[in-house]
Design an enzyme around this catalytic site. Structure first.
Site, PDB file in Angstrom:
ATOM      1  N   LYS A   1       0.817  -1.221   0.000  1.00 31.54           N
ATOM      2  CA  LYS A   1       0.000   0.000   0.000  1.00 31.54           C
ATOM      3  C   LYS A   1       0.852   1.274   0.000  1.00 31.54           C
ATOM      4  O   LYS A   1       0.394   2.336  -0.401  1.00 31.54           O
ATOM      5  CB  LYS A   1      -0.944   0.004   1.201  1.00 31.54           C
ATOM      6  CG  LYS A   1      -2.057  -1.035   1.129  1.00 31.54           C
ATOM      7  CD  LYS A   1      -3.254  -0.509   0.429  1.00 31.54           C
ATOM      8  CE  LYS A   1      -4.522  -1.345   0.451  1.00 31.54           C
ATOM      9  NZ  LYS A   1      -4.524  -2.699   0.927  1.00 31.54           N
TER      10      LYS A   1
ATOM     11  N   SER B   1       1.177  -9.916  -0.513  1.00 30.05           N
ATOM     12  CA  SER B   1       0.897  -8.478  -0.470  1.00 30.05           C
ATOM     13  C   SER B   1       1.179  -7.795   0.858  1.00 30.05           C
ATOM     14  O   SER B   1       1.365  -6.581   0.878  1.00 30.05           O
ATOM     15  CB  SER B   1      -0.556  -8.241  -0.875  1.00 30.05           C
ATOM     16  OG  SER B   1      -1.417  -9.046  -0.088  1.00 30.05           O
TER      17      SER B   1
HETATM   18  C1  LIG Z   1      -5.316  -3.723   0.534  1.00 27.54           C
HETATM   19  C2  LIG Z   1      -4.717  -5.054   0.510  1.00 27.54           C
HETATM   20  C3  LIG Z   1      -5.028  -5.976  -0.510  1.00 27.54           C
HETATM   21  C4  LIG Z   1      -6.057  -5.704  -1.601  1.00 27.54           C
HETATM   22  O1  LIG Z   1      -5.737  -4.583  -2.390  1.00 27.54           O
HETATM   23  P1  LIG Z   1      -6.913  -3.881  -3.265  1.00 27.54           P
HETATM   24  O2  LIG Z   1      -6.212  -2.818  -4.029  1.00 27.54           O
HETATM   25  O3  LIG Z   1      -7.918  -3.335  -2.295  1.00 27.54           O
HETATM   26  O4  LIG Z   1      -7.515  -4.946  -4.110  1.00 27.54           O
HETATM   27  C5  LIG Z   1      -4.368  -7.195  -0.505  1.00 27.54           C
HETATM   28  N1  LIG Z   1      -3.469  -7.515   0.457  1.00 27.54           N
HETATM   29  C6  LIG Z   1      -3.155  -6.670   1.456  1.00 27.54           C
HETATM   30  C7  LIG Z   1      -2.143  -7.097   2.465  1.00 27.54           C
HETATM   31  C8  LIG Z   1      -3.763  -5.410   1.515  1.00 27.54           C
HETATM   32  O5  LIG Z   1      -3.438  -4.574   2.515  1.00 27.54           O
END
Ligand SMILES: *Cc1c(COP(=O)(O)O)cnc(C)c1O
Length: 326
Positions: free
Chosen positions: A55, A308
């Site tokens: 993010k 992510s």
């Molecule tokens: C926000 C987030 C997502 C999903 O991202 P989007 O852009 O909302 O689809 C996936 N994994 C983590 C760890 C996140 O913080």
């Protein structure tokens, strides 16, 4: 696509803006997942970003692009945790005041982490949508700029820098498995990869209960759903009934969306701990869960998985490792 759309150039511009604060994260092979699937699998380590998730990329691209008068008035955001943390981190770095509106459902470890960043945390409402209404009140009252978690061209382009790194580090890439919630992450990555080669498969993965983007695609328009308790708490939240960018981009660019069970998410978190010595949060583990569940039917020869984020509460992680031998 229309001329007001986000382009590959926007993603390159984002890459040049965010380099001082976001990492070009490692891409490592997974022997374990390769032997389970019979194909090459690589892990993109976004959990190593300074705030523990990708993010940071979108937040940095957005905040660094603001006009001086917008920076002077300050920013506000709504977040289940990771986006709020990223905004607070970038705002502190850019000397911009940040307010973060979150719902009562956000786990205690994430609230504490947010408060430590120096942002003003406002807890309001039972869902992400209710917290968002609070943020819009602050925008009207104090002239703050909204840093949306996903539905914003700068956010999407920022997350898209992951796609550029995948193309640089794994030019043979033919499949990307990407966690999916509001769709900023997958929209940016899909734009980069599909512009390079439309044959690259981009597959979204989310949890079985409460994936709003999945149900919106099924319905042919953005819908609302109640939030459910899930290990993938960072994937909770709506896409907005007046969604401007991500619904259309996911609809046009993403090949498939796969939903995974809580059992498979837990097993995926344990696998990453056992075989790679890393703690990944539930939302970050969903693409691994998709492979474990056997739902990726023609996985290609060079799969990249986006891990992510890593912001999981220690007790939850320990319970899962106990139950799944992590
Ligand atoms: C926000 C987030 C997502 C999903 O991202 P989007 O852009 O909302 O689809 C996936 N994994 C983590 C760890 C996140 O913080």
């Amino acid at each position: 696509m229309k001329s007001d759309d986000i382009t590959l150039q926007d993603i390159f511009l984002a890459r040049s803006r965010i380099g001082s604060i976001a990492q070009h994260t490692p891409l490592i092979p997974s022997q374990k997942l390769a032997s389970l699937t019979g194909t090459s699998v690589y892990l993109k380590l976004e959990l190593l970003q300074p705030t523990g998730s990708f993010k940071l990329r979108g937040a940095a691209n957005k905040i660094f692009s603001l006009a001086p008068e917008e920076k002077a008035r300050g920013v506000v955001t709504v977040s289940t945790g990771n986006h709020g943390r990223a905004v607070a981190h970038v705002a502190t770095h850019a000397e911009v005041t940040a307010m973060v509106c979150i719902s009562e459902r956000v786990p205690a470890n994430k609230v504490a982490a947010l408060q430590q960043t120096g942002a003003e945390v406002i807890i309001s409402g039972k869902s992400q949508d209710e917290a968002e209404q609070q943020a819009y009140r602050l925008i009207v009252e104090r002239g703050l700029t909204m840093i949306h978690p996903f539905d914003d061209p700068h956010i999407i382009a920022g997350q898209g820098t992951i796609g550029l790194e995948l193309l640089l580090d794994l030019p043979q890439i033919d499949t990307a498995l990407v966690p999916l919630s509001g769709g900023g992450l997958i929209s940016g990555i899909a734009l980069a990869l599909k512009t390079a080669n439309p044959a690259i498969q981009v597959i979204g993965v989310s949890m079985e209960q409460g994936c709003v983007m999945y149900h919106s695609l099924q319905a042919g328009k953005p819908v609302q759903l109640p939030e459910a308790d899930t290990l993938a708490d960072s994937l909770n939240g709506g896409i907005g009934l007046d969604n401007h960018y991500t619904y259309r981009m996911v609809n046009e660019l993403v090949d498939d969306v796969v939903l995974v069970s809580e059992e498979h998410i837990a097993a995926a978190m344990a696998l990453i701990a056992n075989d790679h010595y890393m703690i990944v949060e539930g939302a970050g583990a969903v693409p691994v869960a998709a492979l474990l569940s056997g739902q990726i039917v023609s996985p290609g020869k060079h799969i990249a998985i986006i891990l992510s984020g890593g912001n999981v509460d220690t007790r939850t992680a320990l319970r899962i490792f106990e139950e799944h031998g992590g």
